[in-house]
Design a protein around this motif. Structure first.
Motif, mmCIF file in Angstrom:
data_model
loop_
_atom_site.group_PDB
_atom_site.id
_atom_site.type_symbol
_atom_site.label_atom_id
_atom_site.label_comp_id
_atom_site.label_asym_id
_atom_site.label_seq_id
_atom_site.Cartn_x
_atom_site.Cartn_y
_atom_site.Cartn_z
ATOM 1 N N THR A 22 76.283 24.047 12.656
ATOM 2 C CA THR A 22 76.381 22.966 11.675
ATOM 3 C C THR A 22 77.811 22.482 11.549
ATOM 4 N N THR A 23 78.749 23.417 11.466
ATOM 5 C CA THR A 23 80.160 23.031 11.378
ATOM 6 C C THR A 23 80.594 22.248 12.612
ATOM 7 N N ALA A 24 80.263 22.782 13.789
ATOM 8 C CA ALA A 24 80.633 22.098 15.032
ATOM 9 C C ALA A 24 79.867 20.795 15.201
ATOM 10 N N GLY A 25 78.588 20.802 14.822
ATOM 11 C CA GLY A 25 77.777 19.598 14.987
ATOM 12 C C GLY A 25 78.236 18.457 14.100
ATOM 13 N N GLY B 270 69.681 19.141 9.727
ATOM 14 C CA GLY B 270 70.132 19.796 10.951
ATOM 15 C C GLY B 270 70.304 21.286 10.764
ATOM 16 N N ALA B 271 70.862 21.701 9.612
ATOM 17 C CA ALA B 271 71.047 23.126 9.341
ATOM 18 C C ALA B 271 69.701 23.848 9.231
ATOM 19 N N VAL B 272 68.726 23.214 8.573
ATOM 20 C CA VAL B 272 67.400 23.822 8.443
ATOM 21 C C VAL B 272 66.718 23.941 9.807
ATOM 22 N N PHE B 273 66.807 22.874 10.612
ATOM 23 C CA PHE B 273 66.257 22.924 11.963
ATOM 24 C C PHE B 273 66.924 24.024 12.786
ATOM 25 N N ALA B 274 68.240 24.140 12.656
ATOM 26 C CA ALA B 274 68.974 25.153 13.416
ATOM 27 C C ALA B 274 68.511 26.552 13.035
ATOM 28 N N PHE B 275 68.375 26.802 11.745
ATOM 29 C CA PHE B 275 67.937 28.129 11.282
ATOM 30 C C PHE B 275 66.535 28.440 11.792
ATOM 31 N N ALA B 276 65.612 27.477 11.621
ATOM 32 C CA ALA B 276 64.230 27.708 12.025
ATOM 33 C C ALA B 276 64.116 27.901 13.535
ATOM 34 N N PHE B 277 64.834 27.088 14.302
ATOM 35 C CA PHE B 277 64.747 27.184 15.756
ATOM 36 C C PHE B 277 65.365 28.489 16.255
ATOM 37 N N SER B 278 66.444 28.930 15.597
ATOM 38 C CA SER B 278 67.055 30.202 15.983
ATOM 39 C C SER B 278 66.111 31.366 15.699
ATOM 40 N N MET B 279 65.449 31.339 14.554
ATOM 41 C CA MET B 279 64.517 32.409 14.212
ATOM 42 C C MET B 279 63.341 32.458 15.181
ATOM 43 N N ASP B 280 62.969 31.313 15.723
ATOM 44 C CA ASP B 280 61.747 31.200 16.514
ATOM 45 C C ASP B 280 61.968 31.337 18.021
ATOM 46 N N ASP B 281 63.217 31.286 18.471
ATOM 47 C CA ASP B 281 63.470 31.209 19.916
ATOM 48 C C ASP B 281 63.040 32.476 20.648
ATOM 49 N N VAL B 282 62.422 32.249 21.796
ATOM 50 C CA VAL B 282 62.021 33.356 22.670
ATOM 51 C C VAL B 282 62.644 33.212 24.049
ATOM 52 N N ALA B 283 62.512 32.021 24.641
ATOM 53 C CA ALA B 283 62.862 31.830 26.051
ATOM 54 C C ALA B 283 64.312 32.179 26.348
ATOM 55 N N VAL C 138 74.453 35.333 20.176
ATOM 56 C CA VAL C 138 75.146 34.375 19.313
ATOM 57 C C VAL C 138 75.539 33.134 20.108
ATOM 58 N N GLY C 139 76.125 33.341 21.286
ATOM 59 C CA GLY C 139 76.515 32.218 22.127
ATOM 60 C C GLY C 139 75.325 31.369 22.534
ATOM 61 N N GLY C 140 74.233 32.015 22.924
ATOM 62 C CA GLY C 140 73.053 31.280 23.344
ATOM 63 C C GLY C 140 72.417 30.492 22.208
ATOM 64 N N HIS C 141 72.335 31.085 21.035
ATOM 65 C CA HIS C 141 71.697 30.409 19.906
ATOM 66 C C HIS C 141 72.554 29.269 19.362
ATOM 67 N N ILE C 142 73.856 29.399 19.456
ATOM 68 C CA ILE C 142 74.713 28.273 19.052
ATOM 69 C C ILE C 142 74.479 27.084 19.977
ATOM 70 N N ILE C 143 74.341 27.350 21.259
ATOM 71 C CA ILE C 143 74.129 26.265 22.222
ATOM 72 C C ILE C 143 72.795 25.558 21.988
ATOM 73 N N ILE C 144 71.742 26.312 21.704
ATOM 74 C CA ILE C 144 70.428 25.680 21.566
ATOM 75 C C ILE C 144 70.212 25.051 20.190
ATOM 76 N N THR C 145 71.008 25.440 19.187
ATOM 77 C CA THR C 145 70.863 24.837 17.858
ATOM 78 C C THR C 145 71.862 23.707 17.619
ATOM 79 N N VAL D 158 71.698 33.036 10.733
ATOM 80 C CA VAL D 158 72.729 32.629 9.775
ATOM 81 C C VAL D 158 74.017 32.253 10.501
ATOM 82 N N ILE D 159 74.449 33.099 11.436
ATOM 83 C CA ILE D 159 75.683 32.818 12.176
ATOM 84 C C ILE D 159 75.541 31.545 12.996
ATOM 85 N N ALA D 160 74.427 31.425 13.716
ATOM 86 C CA ALA D 160 74.217 30.236 14.557
ATOM 87 C C ALA D 160 74.140 28.971 13.718
#
Length: 273
Positions: free
Chosen positions: A83-86, A196-209, A140-147, A76-78
């Motif tokens: 989205t706001t920054a993007g 973009g927001a939906v992609f960001a949420f899904a990618f944040s939930m799924d990230d492992v690396a 939070v910092g990492g997920h903002i960068i990747i989303t 949610v935070i990411a």
């Protein structure tokens, strides 16, 4: 002869698509089926006994639940921040016509092409250098960068074709720049922004690396918890956790559809000249 060749090509295309769909769907079907396996051991598919024991195990395991709550809050935070920054970055790029525009756009979307393990390790070193040791802050910092690249790219796609004269006309009729954005630009670019927001949420939930490098004993995501349990205590609770993770991703789309309506939210937000 040409007709036979065309028919053969058509059938080959159908077979290829069918095989691809099976390849994509079959692992998910197996995972869902095994998550309801009632056997004491991991046996062959399909299960000979059905049970919800692995879901009960998941929802009674504090380790998994903590990872799930962290993943949801983090996503949610990411999503909100990226989205706001993007959107802001995409608007600036869309309006900017000077030199270096392509280089700047490439820089914004570069996390899409840089290997995730490289990003994770680089962020770990960077956060250590500036003295940030809190796991959740690093995540939070990492997920903002990747989303962030997803929101920039999809918003830019939504802005393509929106005539600048529409905004100029609104402002000439007395609208401020802020009003012109909300009344003209945003409705027309809504598809890209929401996607973009939906992609960001899904990618944040799924990230492992990336998350693997940035977690701490107290702050970790559900995918990281699943990887950790695979190494220490592998059982079908992981399958139940994977299904729960998938359900939360799909639930976002269903909630948007039920509360607002995807046709209203996305379908009308496209403009092409």
């Amino acid at each position: 002869m040409k007709r036979y060749i065309d028919n053969a090509a058509g059938w080959i295309g159908i077979v290829n698509i069918t095989v691809l769909l099976i390849f994509l769907i079959a692992p998910i079907v197996v995972m869902i089926g095994m998550s309801f396996d009632g056997r004491e051991y991991m046996g062959a598919f399909p299960p000979t006994q059905l049970s919800t024991r692995w879901y009960q195990s998941f929802f009674s395991d504090a380790y998994y639940l903590r990872g799930l709550s962290t993943s949801l809050l983090l996503a949610v935070i990411a999503t909100v921040v990226s989205t706001t920054a993007g959107v802001s970055a995409a608007l600036a790029l869309d309006r900017y016509t000077g030199p270096g525009k392509q280089a700047l756009e490439s820089l914004f979307i570069s996390p899409l092409v840089v290997p995730a393990v490289v990003i994770g390790f680089a962020l770990l070193l960077f956060f250590a250098m500036i003295g940030i040791s809190d796991g959740f802050t690093r995540l939070v910092g990492g997920h903002i960068i990747i989303t962030f690249p997803y929101t920039v790219r999809t918003t830019l796609a939504g802005l393509v074709g929106i005539r600048k004269t529409l905004v100029e006309a609104a402002m000439s009729l007395g609208a401020t720049e802020r009003q012109a954005f909300w009344d003209v630009t945003f409705p027309l670019a809504r598809t890209g922004i929401v996607a973009g927001a939906v992609f960001a949420f899904a990618f944040s939930m799924d990230d492992v690396a990336v998350s693997l490098f940035l977690t701490s004993p107290d702050s970790y995501t559900l995918p990281v918890a699943m990887v950790s349990m695979m190494r220490t205590n592998f059982d079908l609770t992981i399958a139940a956790a994977a299904v729960v993770l998938m359900i939360f991703t799909f639930a976002l789309i269903l909630i948007l559809d039920w509360t607002i309506g995807l046709d209203r939210l996305i379908g009308k937000g496209v403009f092409r000249s």
